[in-house]
Design a protein around this motif. Structure first.
Motif, PDB file in Angstrom:
ATOM      1  N   GLN A  64       0.863  -1.178   0.000  1.00  0.00           N
ATOM      2  CA  GLN A  64       0.000   0.000   0.000  1.00  0.00           C
ATOM      3  C   GLN A  64       0.894   1.221   0.000  1.00  0.00           C
ATOM      4  O   GLN A  64       1.909   1.260   0.693  1.00  0.00           O
ATOM      5  CB  GLN A  64      -0.920   0.022   1.236  1.00  0.00           C
ATOM      6  N   ASP A  65       0.494   2.220  -0.815  1.00  0.00           N
ATOM      7  CA  ASP A  65       1.268   3.451  -0.892  1.00  0.00           C
ATOM      8  C   ASP A  65       0.896   4.402   0.228  1.00  0.00           C
ATOM      9  O   ASP A  65      -0.115   4.230   0.921  1.00  0.00           O
ATOM     10  CB  ASP A  65       1.036   4.133  -2.248  1.00  0.00           C
ATOM     11  N   HIS A  97      -6.542  -0.210   2.609  1.00  0.00           N
ATOM     12  CA  HIS A  97      -7.104   0.948   1.917  1.00  0.00           C
ATOM     13  C   HIS A  97      -7.022   0.674   0.418  1.00  0.00           C
ATOM     14  O   HIS A  97      -5.949   0.745  -0.177  1.00  0.00           O
ATOM     15  CB  HIS A  97      -6.323   2.216   2.292  1.00  0.00           C
ATOM     16  N   SER A 143      -5.083   2.730  -2.167  1.00  0.00           N
ATOM     17  CA  SER A 143      -3.633   2.796  -1.977  1.00  0.00           C
ATOM     18  C   SER A 143      -2.931   1.487  -2.339  1.00  0.00           C
ATOM     19  O   SER A 143      -1.711   1.399  -2.285  1.00  0.00           O
ATOM     20  CB  SER A 143      -3.310   3.139  -0.518  1.00  0.00           C
TER      21      SER A 143
END
Length: 182
Positions: free
Chosen positions: A63-64, A138, A141
């Motif tokens: 995830q970013d 998320h 992301s």
């Protein structure tokens, strides 16, 4: 608990001290104070568990920012090859990976910090994997890299005919096009 540095900075293997006797064994899988003494300061908020059969490859996932996840990975049953790829663009090991066999028998854990794509292959007939994360999932992301990217050339320690990958993971981009913000 022994913290073992891998060839990639910040990516560490946790080797527990196991106390065995005629009844079985005991070990600390997680001790926040000991982790913090070794510079591991993540605040884990969720445990995730998966069960997979031999040949399954899960990943490579991440995830970013700002929803990046640190992961503490261990195996409750079976054996996996756990892989983490350095995506930190300013890192001298950018694009390199470390693979570690984690098993119920060796009780090792891999601490995967921010800026890494993570995945694993199942080497035993089945495996149950438990990992702590410090951030919730998320969807927007979520990023990933194809498991078979030739630029990474990861040896998943499986025969080609054994490999089982989800449809979602089969359409992930290659390393050059993963568009990670790290």
């Amino acid at each position: 608990m022994n913290i073992e540095q891998t060839p990639i900075k910040d990516l560490v293997v946790i080797n527990p001290v196991v106390f065995e006797d005629s009844r079985g064994y005991f070990f600390e899988a997680y001790n926040q104070a000991k982790f913090e003494q070794n510079g591991i300061t993540y605040q884990f908020i969720q445990d995730n568990q998966s069960f997979s059969k031999r040949g399954v490859i899960r990943g490579l996932h991440l995830q970013d920012k700002p929803f990046a996840q640190a992961k503490l990975v261990r195996v409750l049953q079976g054996e996996i090859l756990d892989v983490a790829v350095d995506l930190r663009k300013n890192s001298p090991t950018y694009g390199q990976y470390v693979s570690v066999v984690l098993s119920a028998e060796n009780k090792k854990q891999l601490m995967v910090p921010y800026g890494f794509a993570h995945g694993f292959s199942v080497l035993s007939e089945t495996a149950s994997v438990l990992y702590k994360v410090d951030q919730v999932y998320h969807k927007d992301s979520e990023r990933g890299i194809r498991y078979d990217d030739p630029a990474l050339a990861i040896d998943w320690q499986l025969l080609p005919e054994e490999i089982i990958v989800s449809d979602k993971d089969l359409v992930l981009p290659d390393f050059a096009n993963c568009n990670s913000e790290f």
